[in-house]
Design an enzyme around this catalytic site. Structure first.
Site, short mmCIF file in Angstrom:
data_model
loop_
_atom_site.label_atom_id
_atom_site.label_comp_id
_atom_site.label_asym_id
_atom_site.label_seq_id
_atom_site.Cartn_x
_atom_site.Cartn_y
_atom_site.Cartn_z
CE LYS A 79 -3.87 2.07 2.50
NZ LYS A 79 -4.75 1.92 4.01
CB SER A 154 -7.91 3.66 2.86
OG SER A 154 -7.15 3.30 3.87
CB SER A 178 -8.53 0.90 5.86
OG SER A 178 -9.14 1.83 6.33
#
Length: 478
Positions: A79, A154, A178
């Site tokens: 990420k 996210s 997330s």
């Protein structure tokens, strides 16, 4: 070789049997990921040079007869809020569009020491603020299962990469759900470890007391393997815990008979959709394996959303103050004074959701409102943690939904922040309590949309969580 379905064990077997080299495997994954990326926008950057250098180190170790590591040659996506030396880390924001970190996050260093091959950085909501991955400055991520729907957020890019098969595993970050929510939406395994289990050094801060790094994978065993590698005490992070890290994969023995599992009344009372049916069916499966189901109560659950969005935004307001155009972020050229530069840089650089959370957080921390909001939210957080402590006196694990619904359509909730925030209603409580939680796929709706079952356990008891998830996953493969 069908690379889109490879597991960590399959990669290791391929390399040690010399059917392919780590360089060949890394090249194949890079080519595949780059070809597939236009369909989902899961990756923001690829790092071929770094990936091939790591792959060559693995090949050299095998040639010397050395153990290349538990993640030898495994292509992993990261990420884009986790720092990678020499590789762009944008946090999904225009403010950091050209930022290249000078050092690696601890989790990244541990992955590469274990032989992992990092192939690229994945798209995410700006500064990890979102539940749909539609808040990225570089465009939304599409769910590989249903491209007209969100992958969750996210960490949607990491979940999508694993679901698409363009990475064997991935790292995400979780502040209020997330990792678990996108794992549920994309039909993969996602793990939020105990707060402090994995070092946050090198993780761009959103809400420091809530942020976790955790893995995505297609199997529970793979997720357990990745967590074992990245977990453990780190002197660079004062909040990292010194608790011993078990050999999680070796504990996956299928023995769950006699485990007491809690079904939280507050999570299930209004869940009447297909999601609810699938969760109840999964609980029944665990019962058939010899687990004992008990109804439990977590009475402070109703206050979790309000509590979370006070604490998280307050911490975000403080953490994001550093992006002012002075040091490493982009700087607005339309400024004549220092005050104008601050104002214009932040006004032009931050997206709407970041601005919304910064303003809310600044408000709750302001003079005259701190006691009324922030201090009260911290007291509610203590109540939520106490609820879980009492529940774990009766049961060894809690089984619950991840989200009230499966993946929703792109654009469906963008204009309704409250509806968007409610998609995290079942994940926020575990985050506030700091306990380990995970999502494991438990079926699909009539439309073919994945649904995840959430498993929560006591602090630092990821072993029970993995054992339960693996036993359930095994029943689904039969």
């Amino acid at each position: 070789m069908e690379i889109a379905s490879l597991t960590i064990a399959a990669v290791r077997d391929t390399l040690l049997s010399r059917r392919a080299s780590a360089v060949e495997l890394a090249t194949a994954f890079l080519d595949f990921a780059q070809a597939e990326n236009p369909r989902t926008n899961a990756f923001l950057h690829f790092c071929a040079e770094r990936a091939l250098a790591a792959a060559r180190r693995v090949d050299d170790a095998i040639a010397r007869g050395e153990d290349p590591g538990p993640l030898a040659g495994v292509p992993i996506a990261v990420k884009d809020v986790i720092l990678t030396a020499g590789v762009h880390t944008t946090c999904g924001s225009r403010l950091l569009e050209r930022f290249v970190p000078p050092y690696d996050a601890t989790a990244i260093a541990r992955l590469e020491t274990a032989g992992a091959v990092i192939i690229g950085k994945t798209n995410c909501d700006e500064f990890a603020m979102g539940s749909s991955n539609e808040n990225s400055a570089f465009g939304p991520v599409r769910n590989p299962i249903a491209p007209d729907r969100v992958p969750g957020g996210s960490s949607g890019g990491s979940a999508a990469a694993v679901a698409q098969g363009t990475a064997v595993a991935a790292l995400g970050s979780d502040t209020g759900g997330s990792i678990r929510q996108p794992a549920s939406f994309c039909g993969v395994v996602g793990v939020t470890p105990t707060y402090g289990r994995v070092s946050r050094y090198g993780l761009t801060a959103f809400a420091s007391s809530l942020d976790h790094i955790g893995p995505f994978a297609r199997t529970v065993r793979d997720a357990a393997t990745v967590l074992r590698v990245v977990a453990g005490r780190d002197p660079a992070d004062a909040t990292s815990a010194g608790a011993p890290v078990p050999d999680y994969p070796s504990l996956l023995d299928g023995r769950v008979k006699g485990l007491k599992l809690g079904l939280p009344r507050e999570y299930l009372k209004d869940l009447t959709s297909e999601t609810g049916d699938l969760i109840h069916r999964a609980a029944a499966t665990l019962e058939s394996l010899g687990c004992e189901l008990r109804e439990i109560s977590l009475p402070a659950t109703d206050y979790a959303i309000a509590c979370y969005y006070v604490i998280a935004t307050a911490e975000a307001s403080s953490n994001l103050a550093r992006y002012d155009g002075v040091r490493y972020s982009a700087r607005s050229p339309h400024s004549e004074t220092l005050a104008d530069m601050y104002r214009n840089t932040r006004g032009e650089g931050f997206g709407a959701e970041c601005k919304r959370r910064i303003m809310l957080g600044t408000y709750v921390l302001s003079h005259g409102y701190y006691d009324a909001y922030y201090l009260k939210a911290q007291r509610v957080r203590a109540l939520i943690a106490r609820d879980f402590a009492k529940a774990f006196e009766q049961v060894e694990a809690i089984v619950a939904p991840v989200s009230p619904f499966p993946a929703f359509k792109l654009g469906e909730k963008v204009d309704d922040p409250v509806a968007m925030y409610l998609s995290d209603v079942y994940t926020i409580t575990g985050s506030l309590a700091g306990i380990p939680c995970m999502s494991v796929p438990c079926g699909t709706t009539a439309e073919g949309l994945p649904v995840g079952m959430q498993i929560l356990t006591r602090h630092f008891d990821e072993a029970t969580m993995f054992r339960l998830a693996d036993a359930y996953e095994t029943t689904q493969r039969r």
